[in-house]
Design an enzyme around this catalytic site. Structure first.
Site, PDB file in Angstrom:
ATOM      1  CE  LYS A  14       0.593   1.341   4.568  1.00 44.69           C
ATOM      2  NZ  LYS A  14       1.416   2.493   4.951  1.00 44.69           N
ATOM      3  CG  ASP A 138      -0.739   0.124   8.346  1.00 36.04           C
ATOM      4  OD1 ASP A 138      -1.440   1.030   8.812  1.00 36.04           O
ATOM      5  OD2 ASP A 138       0.453   0.271   8.013  1.00 36.04           O
TER       6      ASP A 138
HETATM    7  O1  C5P Z   1      -0.675  -1.103  15.139  1.00 35.17           O
HETATM    8  P1  C5P Z   1       0.763  -1.334  14.886  1.00 35.17           P
HETATM    9  O2  C5P Z   1       1.311  -2.491  15.702  1.00 35.17           O
HETATM   10  O3  C5P Z   1       1.114  -1.472  13.454  1.00 35.17           O
HETATM   11  O4  C5P Z   1       1.525  -0.047  15.379  1.00 35.17           O
HETATM   12  C1  C5P Z   1       2.919   0.026  15.608  1.00 35.17           C
HETATM   13  C2  C5P Z   1       3.215   1.175  16.537  1.00 35.17           C
HETATM   14  O5  C5P Z   1       2.907   2.420  15.898  1.00 35.17           O
HETATM   15  C3  C5P Z   1       2.351   1.170  17.787  1.00 35.17           C
HETATM   16  O6  C5P Z   1       2.947   0.450  18.822  1.00 35.17           O
HETATM   17  C4  C5P Z   1       2.257   2.626  18.140  1.00 35.17           C
HETATM   18  O7  C5P Z   1       3.415   3.027  18.813  1.00 35.17           O
HETATM   19  C5  C5P Z   1       2.284   3.315  16.798  1.00 35.17           C
HETATM   20  N1  C5P Z   1       0.934   3.670  16.280  1.00 35.17           N
HETATM   21  C6  C5P Z   1       0.286   4.764  16.849  1.00 35.17           C
HETATM   22  N2  C5P Z   1      -0.947   5.128  16.360  1.00 35.17           N
HETATM   23  C7  C5P Z   1      -1.528   4.452  15.340  1.00 35.17           C
HETATM   24  C8  C5P Z   1      -0.868   3.352  14.763  1.00 35.17           C
HETATM   25  C9  C5P Z   1       0.368   2.986  15.258  1.00 35.17           C
HETATM   26  O8  C5P Z   1       0.799   5.394  17.776  1.00 35.17           O
HETATM   27  N3  C5P Z   1      -2.719   4.861  14.870  1.00 35.17           N
END
Ligand code: C5P
Length: 315
Positions: A14, A138
């Site tokens: 993406k 994502d």
């Molecule tokens: O959701 P995911 O594990 O992909 O996110 C990785 C990191 O990115 C999270 O631990 C967080 O620190 C940050 N994040 C965030 N806000 C979001 C998505 C991700 O702070 N909307």
């Protein structure tokens, strides 16, 4: 049903056509406004399933990515269906990792989409979205593909009409940006005064749009400071006539979109050169095309079932 069922799954990358970080939420995540778009760069995943008394998962990942999400995705799907079986996963990675292209998330979503079909069961779309959100912010997007607006953590999805065909150049400079760190750095700069402004301009971006247009990515401000070479890629893409030229996600890949393949070829020439980023020619992949890639991948196992998985709201 003890036969082995196999499929080769598409897992597309993406880009974010727009990405605004509004503020930090009480759950520790950040509130987003973003537009996701699937592109032609893709991993390929061989998946096989055979019913068994106990679950075992064998993952062949040449990159040996630590804590690979695909294994967790397979377990989540099997537990949800209360099915046990032997699962084999063979990952062919083409999407650069740590580049903001959602490669790992797309791989995980592909497993969530395919496991129920291979196991002869169903998981309804709203539940699949819940499972996907447990794997990462994502991941739910890749259950839909095409162009999708997302709010909240990035998991509340609003499918948008597909854009006309567009072509692009993606530059992946091999710089690994930590998403969590990029959020932390950006979070320190957010003020209340910025919120309304960002929400307002995101809305006009959505309303005013029949093209990929003039998106912004809030992460550029912090990531370009640490990695100025990414900014120079963006500048070169803009000089080559890209609209937009943007970093994707929290970086480090930068893309430029062009109305035709000729413009892409000139941009590649302008950017090329030894020691520079790895360049990929890409095109946008519409939701219609995304679904047809998936239908083709799974057709021998669909047996008249509804595909793609449905939400009761979309009937
Ligand atoms: O959701 P995911 O594990 O992909 O996110 C990785 C990191 O990115 C999270 O631990 C967080 O620190 C940050 N994040 C965030 N806000 C979001 C998505 C991700 O702070 N909307």
């Amino acid at each position: 049903m003890n036969d082995v069922r196999r499929a080769t799954l598409p897992a597309l990358a993406k880009i974010n056509l727009d990405l605004r970080v509004i503020g930090k939420r009480e759950d520790g995540y950040h509130e987003l406004r973003t537009i996701f778009q699937t592109i032609s760069l893709a991993d390929s995943i061989g998946l096989s399933f055979q019913a068994a008394r106990r679950t075992s998962i064998a993952l062949d990942d040449p990159l040996a990515i630590p804590d690979n999400l695909v294994e967790r995705a397979a377990r989540l799907a099997l537990d949800e269906m209360r099915v046990a079986g032997h699962v084999e996963i063979l990952l062919k990675k083409r999407i650069p990792i740590g580049a903001g292209l959602g490669g790992g998330s797309s791989d995980a979503a592909a497993i969530l989409l395919a496991m129920p079909v291979l196991a002869g069961r169903e998981i309804a779309l709203p539940r699949l979205i819940d499972l996907a959100a447990q794997l990462g912010s994502d991941v739910p997007f890749f259950l839909l593909g095409g162009r999708v607006a997302a709010i909240g953590r990035g998991t509340e999805l609003f499918p948008l009409p597909d854009l006309p065909a567009q072509f692009g150049v993606l530059a992946a400079p091999g710089v690994h940006v930590s998403t969590a760190e990029a959020y932390r750095a950006l979070g320190q700069r957010l003020t209340n005064a910025l919120h309304l402004n960002k929400i307002g301009s995101f809305q006009s971006q959505l309303w005013g749009q029949g093209s990929a247009g003039s998106g912004v990515n809030d992460f550029e401000a912090v990531v370009f400071e640490t990695h100025p070479q990414l900014k120079s890629i963006k500048t070169k893409l803009m000089k080559a006539g890209a609209s937009p030229a943007l970093m994707t996600g929290s970086g480090s890949a930068v893309f430029g979109l062009f109305p035709n393949r000729g413009a892409v070829a000139s941009a590649v020439e302008l950017l090329g050169g030894p020691g520079f980023a790895r360049l990929y020619k890409i095109s946008l992949v519409s939701r219609v095309r995304y679904r047809s890639l998936w239908r083709r991948a799974l057709h021998e196992h669909l047996d008249g079932r509804t595909w793609p998985p449905q939400s009761r709201y979309s009937r």
